[in-house]
Design a protein around this motif. Structure first.
Motif, short mmCIF file in Angstrom:
data_model
loop_
_atom_site.label_atom_id
_atom_site.label_comp_id
_atom_site.label_asym_id
_atom_site.label_seq_id
_atom_site.Cartn_x
_atom_site.Cartn_y
_atom_site.Cartn_z
N GLY A 1 40.24 44.65 47.84
CA GLY A 1 39.63 45.29 49.00
C GLY A 1 39.60 46.80 48.86
O GLY A 1 38.60 47.46 49.19
N ALA A 2 40.70 47.38 48.39
CA ALA A 2 40.77 48.84 48.20
C ALA A 2 39.78 49.30 47.14
O ALA A 2 39.13 50.35 47.29
CB ALA A 2 42.18 49.25 47.82
N LEU A 3 39.67 48.52 46.07
CA LEU A 3 38.71 48.88 45.03
C LEU A 3 37.28 48.81 45.56
O LEU A 3 36.43 49.64 45.23
CB LEU A 3 38.88 47.94 43.83
CG LEU A 3 40.14 48.17 42.99
CD1 LEU A 3 40.34 47.03 42.00
CD2 LEU A 3 40.07 49.51 42.24
N ASP B 1 30.04 52.71 42.65
CA ASP B 1 28.97 51.86 42.15
C ASP B 1 28.79 50.68 43.12
O ASP B 1 29.73 49.91 43.33
CB ASP B 1 29.32 51.35 40.75
CG ASP B 1 28.29 50.39 40.21
OD1 ASP B 1 27.16 50.37 40.72
OD2 ASP B 1 28.65 49.63 39.28
N PRO B 2 27.60 50.51 43.71
CA PRO B 2 27.39 49.40 44.65
C PRO B 2 27.69 48.03 44.03
O PRO B 2 28.21 47.15 44.71
CB PRO B 2 25.91 49.53 45.03
CG PRO B 2 25.59 50.97 44.79
CD PRO B 2 26.41 51.38 43.60
N GLU C 1 29.92 47.32 41.68
CA GLU C 1 31.36 47.14 41.63
C GLU C 1 31.91 46.86 43.02
O GLU C 1 32.79 46.00 43.19
CB GLU C 1 32.04 48.40 41.07
CG GLU C 1 33.56 48.25 40.99
CD GLU C 1 34.28 49.57 40.70
OE1 GLU C 1 35.52 49.59 40.84
OE2 GLU C 1 33.60 50.57 40.37
N ALA C 2 31.39 47.55 44.02
CA ALA C 2 31.87 47.35 45.39
C ALA C 2 31.63 45.91 45.83
O ALA C 2 32.54 45.26 46.39
CB ALA C 2 31.17 48.32 46.34
N ASP C 3 30.41 45.39 45.56
CA ASP C 3 30.12 44.01 45.95
C ASP C 3 30.98 43.02 45.18
O ASP C 3 31.47 42.03 45.74
CB ASP C 3 28.64 43.70 45.71
CG ASP C 3 27.73 44.43 46.70
OD1 ASP C 3 28.25 44.84 47.77
OD2 ASP C 3 26.53 44.56 46.42
N ASP C 4 31.18 43.31 43.89
CA ASP C 4 31.99 42.40 43.06
C ASP C 4 33.43 42.35 43.56
O ASP C 4 34.02 41.27 43.70
CB ASP C 4 31.93 42.86 41.60
CG ASP C 4 32.80 41.98 40.71
OD1 ASP C 4 32.60 40.75 40.71
OD2 ASP C 4 33.70 42.54 40.03
N MET C 5 34.01 43.50 43.83
CA MET C 5 35.40 43.53 44.29
C MET C 5 35.54 42.93 45.69
O MET C 5 36.52 42.26 46.00
CB MET C 5 35.92 44.97 44.29
CG MET C 5 36.13 45.52 42.89
SD MET C 5 37.35 44.52 41.99
CE MET C 5 36.93 44.93 40.30
N TYR C 6 34.51 43.17 46.53
CA TYR C 6 34.55 42.55 47.86
C TYR C 6 34.52 41.03 47.74
O TYR C 6 35.29 40.33 48.41
CB TYR C 6 33.35 43.05 48.67
CG TYR C 6 33.17 42.33 49.98
CD1 TYR C 6 34.04 42.56 51.05
CD2 TYR C 6 32.13 41.41 50.17
CE1 TYR C 6 33.89 41.90 52.26
CE2 TYR C 6 31.97 40.75 51.38
CZ TYR C 6 32.85 40.99 52.42
OH TYR C 6 32.70 40.33 53.61
N GLN C 7 33.68 40.51 46.86
CA GLN C 7 33.61 39.05 46.68
C GLN C 7 34.93 38.52 46.11
O GLN C 7 35.38 37.44 46.50
CB GLN C 7 32.44 38.69 45.75
CG GLN C 7 31.07 38.86 46.40
CD GLN C 7 30.93 38.04 47.68
OE1 GLN C 7 31.41 36.91 47.77
NE2 GLN C 7 30.26 38.63 48.69
N ARG C 8 35.54 39.26 45.21
CA ARG C 8 36.84 38.83 44.69
C ARG C 8 37.86 38.74 45.82
O ARG C 8 38.69 37.83 45.85
CB ARG C 8 37.34 39.82 43.63
CG ARG C 8 36.67 39.70 42.29
CD ARG C 8 37.54 40.36 41.24
NE ARG C 8 36.84 40.59 40.00
CZ ARG C 8 37.43 41.03 38.90
NH1 ARG C 8 38.73 41.31 38.90
NH2 ARG C 8 36.74 41.22 37.79
N ILE D 1 30.68 48.29 57.21
CA ILE D 1 30.32 49.70 57.46
C ILE D 1 29.61 50.27 56.24
O ILE D 1 28.57 50.96 56.35
CB ILE D 1 31.57 50.52 57.79
CG1 ILE D 1 32.16 50.06 59.13
CG2 ILE D 1 31.25 52.01 57.83
CD1 ILE D 1 33.51 50.68 59.45
N ARG D 2 30.14 49.96 55.06
CA ARG D 2 29.53 50.47 53.82
C ARG D 2 28.11 49.92 53.66
O ARG D 2 27.17 50.67 53.35
CB ARG D 2 30.40 50.06 52.63
CG ARG D 2 29.84 50.56 51.29
CD ARG D 2 30.57 49.91 50.14
NE ARG D 2 30.09 50.45 48.87
CZ ARG D 2 30.73 51.36 48.14
NH1 ARG D 2 31.90 51.82 48.55
NH2 ARG D 2 30.22 51.81 47.02
#
Length: 922
Positions: free
Chosen positions: A763-765, A771-772, A774-781, A804-805
């Motif tokens: 979540g923090a990552l 990078d959008p 990376e953000a989506d990938d980490m959120y899905q993880r 929010i992002r």
């Protein structure tokens, strides 16, 4: 009048009957029949008071056992006050009374002749003023008097005379066949007995109160007489031996006299049989014996049954004591030699039962005996496994007394002190330590364990505790200890506990060096504590797997071992599967077992409830823990509880209460160097500030725990506040610090340490990624992690941050699902500030004030199947059995299903599933 009211507590039925007896028109008779001490005399007093209030003349008399063989002795008592009126009777009736009162010669009158004379006398007296005759202890009236009273009592209709007789039910009497109306006076109900006890003796400690209620069995005399006697004896119930045999309490002489004469009159063999039954805890009245095993079966005791001392159990046909007071009287009337002989016989009877045999052997032994001492030690070990730490303290103390060598005595006293500390008897632990230390000598290693334990938990003295325990371990090492040793293990575990509370890097490094020098002398479980309790960031990887084996068979572990392992499980966020076992164990330990371990269990249960979103339950658990810790003067545990209550209040949005608790905890813990609690105090400040939206204050609190990009060694809150620090940094424009901290968590391997740390790291990552993709990938993880639903508060915060992002980078529609999931979770958790924040973001996307995720999220096939079975009324356990899943996994799936369907309860499942399109869930 106040004292009388207290004596007739719980007698509403009897009082109503007696009121009718006094106020109804016409004469009548009534027999109050009940056991000794049940309150007949108090009810007679009440009748007298009622009659006096109605302007009745009252004449009282009481039977006397010594006069029960004297003809007309009882009649003389209650007629004597009426002698002046006899002169107004005719000559025939006067002559009858002259013979009865010894004032004339002649043959005694018949019962009928005398009865008619008495009736005429009573009618004459009552013609001027209604008359009440109140006769107490009617069983001791002589036969002639009873016959006349019965004759008169059956013929009072139409007069203004009332006759009330108090009668013991356990002594045969002519009144039993007098055919007079009877009101049975029974023992008090449990509620009434408790009320009477509290009325006369407020403030009794719970165990003493329970002991007296059990012994009295609703007998008012016992309820009034026992408390001062017990308190004068100076042994509170918490100190009493929780033994599986005789558990009565010494009786005052007045209560001994109730059954003492009948016990003394028994044949020696019958008395010995009753003594064996009493010492083995044979049931009495409605009470049952305590403890495991089969009770001694009394035989050839018909004489005692005929004397009203024993009853027959209707289910088993065995003899049982008529009342606990009988059992206690039998024991106290026996000589010490008789009691020892009975215990020896019972030890043989229970030779296959470790605990019962040892208890009876100890009671039958005077001189030191190593075999008996060893048997008691084994019994103490057995007792602790089933929640009997109070009994274990007594048995270990007795084992020390019977030890044949000073070394064995010292070891057993140390064990007794160790268990006493865990049982919440800190004063007892101190006494045992002092009894093992001669003036001018150093404390033994076992004594160091107990004294350091007391210093730590009673007042949070981590510094001196740490110093003494380290020195004791070093001494044992330097003396060349070569094999695992119980005392050494206790010292090691206590050192680790002290260091956990101190949370000081230098102390931990010294402990690691010392434990490293001991090698295999440190047990595997202690190595788990060393890694989990200290620095989980650097030493926590792999702890979860090691814990699986250690926690595989909880019922074989001592309560303090269970708590230590579960504390380790908390540090790696895998406590959830063990919460049901803790909840089953905790009540047992709080009652008669390791109370201090029970306190820690309550902390752990509360923490898991907080993590799982069961916040109402967590609040109740915390309040219970606070009551328990304060009542036992465990200052460290009390402030530990306040810290968790403060953290919970901050999460729920009660930030004013949170900050009050924060100040209280910090002011107590910081001067003492209890870093574990000062960190939680900082975490309360961080969480409260985040809840209030004061991100600058949240950031300042968070960096007080650890700096961005690092995890302060041996600061247990450092990884736990990862998400807090990142959020606070982002909201205050410190994006570099936020990103540095998220990357540091990933580099430290936190996702491998615990499922919660995996969730918040990803979540923090996601929050800090530039990078959008990376953000989506980490959120899905994060959201797809198998344990994500086990931590709903953190998951909802990640949903909110991601929503929010997305709203800022991809538009309002893209943010809708994440924000809706966040809002619904916050609302379900009842944290208004967070829920409103999420709703505000939703409104910014153009969503209505309230929205449901039913059109936004799909169910997987497994989720749909589980939801369908739950809607059909199956429990989680039943669903798990059908689908080969654990009940906890089923619960996690349902937790994800509810927000997807826009519902909050199982009851709404059927309707919600009915609104789904046909292709849902595939």
């Amino acid at each position: 009048m106040e004292s009388i009211d207290a004596r007739i507590v719980g007698r509403e039925r009897e009082l109503e009957e007696l009121s009718r007896f006094v106020t109804a028109a016409g004469g009548r008779a009534l027999v109050l029949r009940g056991d000794t001490g049940v309150g007949k005399s108090a009810l007679l007093d009440h009748v007298v008071d009622l009659s006096a209030a109605e302007q009745h003349r009252v004449v009282r008399a009481a039977g006397v056992e010594a006069e029960s063989g004297l003809p007309f002795a009882g009649l003389h008592q209650f007629l004597y006050p009426l002698l002046p009126s006899i002169e107004r009777l005719d000559d025939q009736h006067r002559r009858a009374f002259d013979v009865v009162f010894g004032r004339g010669e002649g043959s005694p009158p018949s019962v009928m002749a005398l009865g008619i004379a008495v009736l005429d006398l009573l009618s004459l007296v009552a013609s001027q003023q209604p008359l009440l005759l109140a006769l107490d202890d009617g069983q001791w009236f002589d036969t002639a008097s009873i016959e006349v009273c019965g004759f008169v009592g059956r013929r009072l209709t139409g007069s203004s005379v009332r006759l009330v007789v108090g009668l013991r039910s356990d002594v045969p009497s002519g009144f039993d066949t007098a055919a007079l109306p009877r009101l049975d006076v029974c023992t008090l109900s449990e509620a009434a007995a408790a009320h009477l006890l509290d009325l006369r003796n407020p403030g009794l400690d719970p165990r003493t109160r329970r002991l007296i209620l059990d012994e009295a069995q609703g007998n008012p005399l016992a309820l009034l007489e026992l408390p001062p006697h017990v308190l004068r004896g100076g042994r509170a119930a918490g100190e009493r031996e929780a033994l599986p045999g005789y558990t009565g309490i010494p009786l005052p002489l007045r209560l001994q006299d109730v059954y003492g004469a009948r016990v003394a009159a028994l044949d020696d063999a019958v008395r010995a049989e009753l003594l064996r039954g009493a010492l083995d805890g044979v049931g009495a009245g409605t009470a049952t014996g305590h403890g495991p095993g089969t009770r001694y079966r009394m035989r050839d005791a018909d004489e005692a049954a005929a004397a009203g001392l024993l009853d027959i159990d209707p289910l088993t046909g065995d003899f049982v004591f008529r009342h606990p007071l009988v059992r206690s009287t039998v024991v106290q009337k026996a000589t010490p030699n008789q009691r020892r002989a009975a215990h020896a016989a019972l030890a043989h009877v229970h030779r296959e039962d470790v605990e019962r045999r040892a208890m009876h052997l100890a009671a039958s032994t005077i001189d030191p005996d190593e075999q008996v001492a060893s048997a008691l030690e084994a019994a103490a070990d057995s007792a602790t496994l089933r929640g009997g730490s109070l009994a274990a303290v007594s048995w270990l103390t007795r084992a020390a007394e019977l030890s044949e060598s000073h070394e064995a005595r010292s070891r057993r006293l140390g064990s007794a002190a160790f268990v006493a500390g865990h049982a919440g008897l800190l004063y007892r632990a101190r006494e045992l330590v002092r009894s093992d230390t001669a003036p001018g000598t150093d404390e033994s290693p076992a004594a160091v364990v107990a004294s350091a334990y007391v210093a730590l938990y009673e007042d949070g003295d981590v510094r001196s505790s740490q110093r003494h325990v380290l020195a004791a371990i070093e001494n044992l090492r330097d003396q060349g200890v070569r094999q695992p040793d119980e005392v050494l293990t206790r010292l090691v575990n206590l050192l680790l506990a002290v260091n956990q509370y101190a949370s000081d890097e230098a102390s931990w490094q010294r402990a690691h060096e010392l434990l490293g020098s001991l090698g295999d002398l440190v047990p595997p479980n202690s190595r788990i504590y060393e890694d989990a309790w200290g620095d989980v960031v650097r030493r926590g990887t792999g702890v979860h797997e090691r814990l699986k084996g250690a926690l595989a068979d909880l019922h074989r572990l001592e309560p303090w071992e269970i708590t230590r392992l579960c504390v380790a499980a908390y540090h790696v966020d895998t406590l959830g599967p063990h919460r049901p076992q803790l909840q089953r164990i905790v009540d047992r330990e709080v009652e008669t077992g390791a109370v201090a371990s029970g306190m820690t269990m309550l902390h752990l249960i509360m923490l898991d409830q907080m993590a799982a979103g069961d916040w109402d339950e967590a609040e109740r658990t915390g309040r219970r823990s606070l009551d328990l810790t304060t009542s036992h003067d465990h200052a460290l545990f009390a402030h530990h509880t306040r810290a968790y209550l403060g953290l919970l209040a901050a999460m729920r949005g009660d930030t004013e209460q949170a900050r009050k608790l924060q100040v209280t905890v910090d002011a107590w813990a910081r001067p003492r160097g209890v870093g574990f609690l000062t960190q939680i105090a900082d975490a309360i400040g961080t969480t409260a500030a985040l809840t209030d939206g004061d991100y600058e204050a949240a950031y300042l609190h968070a960096i007080g725990i650890t700096s961005p990009g690092t995890f302060t060694p041996y600061a247990h809150q450092a990884p736990r506040t990862l998400l807090d620090l990142v959020e606070a940094a982002l909201h205050t424009g410190r994006t570099d610090q936020a990103r540095r901290h998220a990357l540091a968590a990933h580099r430290a391997g936190l996702p491998a340490v615990s499922p919660r740390l995996a969730l918040v790291t990803y979540g923090a990552l996601a929050m800090t990624a530039t990078d959008p993709g990376e953000a989506d990938d980490m959120y899905q993880r994060a959201v797809s992690h198998p344990a994500a639903a086990d931590f709903p508060f953190e998951l909802a915060r990640i949903h909110l941050a991601h929503g929010i992002r997305l709203r800022h980078t991809q538009g309002r529609k893209a943010a809708h699902l994440s924000l809706t999931l966040a809002a619904e979770t916050f609302e379900r958790l009842a944290t208004p500030a967070w829920a409103e924040r999420a709703r505000a973001e939703l409104r910014a996307t153009g969503a209505p004030a309230r929205t449901s995720t039913v059109r936004l999220a799909t169910l997987t096939w497994q989720e749909h199947r589980i939801a369908d079975l739950a809607a059909g009324g199956l429990t989680n356990k039943e669903i798990g059995a059908r689908m080969h899943l654990s009940p906890r996994t089923v619960s996690s799936h349902l937790y994800r299903v509810f927000p997807k369907l826009g519902i909050t309860s199982r009851a709404a499942l059927r309707d919600a599933l009915g609104t789904l399109p046909d292709d849902r869930g595939v």
